[in-house]
Write an enzyme that holds these catalytic residues in place. Structure first.
Site, PDB file in Angstrom:
ATOM      1  N   ALA A  14       0.806  -1.223   0.000  1.00 10.04           N
ATOM      2  CA  ALA A  14       0.000   0.000   0.000  1.00 10.04           C
ATOM      3  C   ALA A  14       0.838   1.272   0.000  1.00 10.04           C
ATOM      4  O   ALA A  14       0.279   2.366  -0.054  1.00 10.04           O
ATOM      5  CB  ALA A  14      -0.926   0.010   1.213  1.00 10.04           C
ATOM      6  N   ASN A  15       2.143   1.152   0.050  1.00  6.48           N
ATOM      7  CA  ASN A  15       2.993   2.331   0.233  1.00  6.48           C
ATOM      8  C   ASN A  15       3.317   3.092  -1.049  1.00  6.48           C
ATOM      9  O   ASN A  15       3.819   4.206  -0.991  1.00  6.48           O
ATOM     10  CB  ASN A  15       4.305   1.940   0.918  1.00  6.48           C
ATOM     11  N   GLY A  17       2.527   3.703  -5.610  1.00  7.30           N
ATOM     12  CA  GLY A  17       1.868   3.409  -6.872  1.00  7.30           C
ATOM     13  C   GLY A  17       0.401   3.063  -6.748  1.00  7.30           C
ATOM     14  O   GLY A  17      -0.386   3.742  -6.081  1.00  7.30           O
ATOM     15  N   ILE A  18       0.018   1.976  -7.392  1.00  8.02           N
ATOM     16  CA  ILE A  18      -1.375   1.553  -7.436  1.00  8.02           C
ATOM     17  C   ILE A  18      -1.880   1.185  -6.046  1.00  8.02           C
ATOM     18  O   ILE A  18      -3.025   1.474  -5.694  1.00  8.02           O
ATOM     19  CB  ILE A  18      -1.519   0.374  -8.421  1.00  8.02           C
ATOM     20  N   TYR A 167       8.855 -12.807 -14.469  1.00  2.33           N
ATOM     21  CA  TYR A 167       7.768 -11.907 -14.099  1.00  2.33           C
ATOM     22  C   TYR A 167       6.461 -12.356 -14.762  1.00  2.33           C
ATOM     23  O   TYR A 167       5.408 -12.431 -14.103  1.00  2.33           O
ATOM     24  CB  TYR A 167       8.095 -10.476 -14.516  1.00  2.33           C
TER      25      TYR A 167
END
Length: 295
Positions: A14-15, A17-18, A167
């Site tokens: 949550a820190n 970007g999205i 990825y």
């Protein structure tokens, strides 16, 4: 987005970007938001940053290092002790094309963080989710899944390491997991819902390991990048829209899914093979030690 007062929401990563934009949106709409970040410092900084904005919600800091299954269990144990309900689990955190590295348990970092860590987290929290009316599990994939295959013989980088290949594999695993979880929820009569989202092409820290040359080439290939708040819209839509269907994928509706506003996306066959899904699920349960009461 309707008011979310009374809802409890966990957002991993949550820190920035999205993840940050998703947390902010729920805070603005009155939810109690758990900021699940890799370190307490990052979580506390995020809390202070969000509190500078107008909102009706409440915030809680928490440490969650998805590269360590011990950290995942500790986070889940702590949450279950404090809370009696969980309306939304948003499996947002991710790492993309880092230098070759592994999780605490020895798995390739992207596969371990993006998939195994979230698989374990969701499993630990599943009973609480299933006992909370109207709950949903939102797992973030990526258009990179289109190029992915699950190579069961190279999940610890036993042979070699190719950053974008790994990825793509991890994001395919996330989508397969979300779909398979919904299948199992239906089979056992569960009441929670599993949904996948993909954010399109965005300006976020996720690309920090990409060289300037590679980043320029990627932008030339996919086109203009959206702002993080736009990339958060598919997650928010999947989390709150009454039109959402379990087992589906939601993402931007323009330019092949790279830009636009949330809509249901077509899922390609590489994510729909049920034999691969079962093998991946069984593998994940075995290596994490987390067994779901479904299926």
């Amino acid at each position: 987005m309707p008011q979310q007062t009374g809802k409890t929401v966990i957002i991993t990563g949550a820190n920035a970007g999205i993840g940050f934009e998703t947390a902010l949106a729920f805070y603005e709409k009155g939810a109690h938001v758990i900021l699940a970040c890799r370190s307490l410092e990052k979580s506390e900084q995020t809390l202070l940053k969000i509190k500078q904005r107008p909102g009706k919600g409440t915030l809680e800091t928490a440490v969650l290092d998805l590269s360590s299954l011990a950290s995942v269990k500790q986070f889940a144990d702590d949450f279950i002790q404090k809370h009696q309900q969980l309306h939304l689990l948003i499996n947002n955190a991710g790492v993309m094309i880092p230098p070759a590295s592994k999780t605490a348990e020895g798995y390739e970092l992207q596969f371990g963080v993006n998939f195994l860590g979230h698989f374990a987290l969701t499993g630990y929290l599943y009973p609480l989710l299933d006992s909370t009316a109207g709950s949903r599990i939102i797992t973030l994939s990526s258009l990179a899944y289109l190029r992915g295959i699950i190579d069961f013989d190279n999940l610890r980088s036993e042979r070699d390491y190719e950053p974008m290949r790994e990825y793509s594999q991890s994001k395919l695993a996330d989508l397969i997991f979300s779909i398979e979880l919904q299948r199992r929820i239906i089979a056992c009569g569960g009441q929670t819902m599993s949904v996948a989202a993909q954010p399109g092409a965005n300006k976020t820290e996720l690309a920090r390991h990409m060289s300037e040359e590679a980043h320029t080439a990627a932008v030339a290939r996919v086109g203009e990048l959206m702002e993080p708040w736009q990339g958060a819209l598919p997650s928010l839509y999947a989390a709150v829209s009454e039109e959402v269907i379990g087992g589906k994928l939601y993402g931007p509706d323009k330019d092949g899914g790279y830009r636009g506003y949330p809509a249901e996306a077509i899922i390609t066959p590489n994510a729909l093979d049920e034999s691969v899904a079962k093998k991946l699920w069984d593998f994940a349960e075995e290596v994490t030690g987390v067994y779901y009461p479904v299926g």
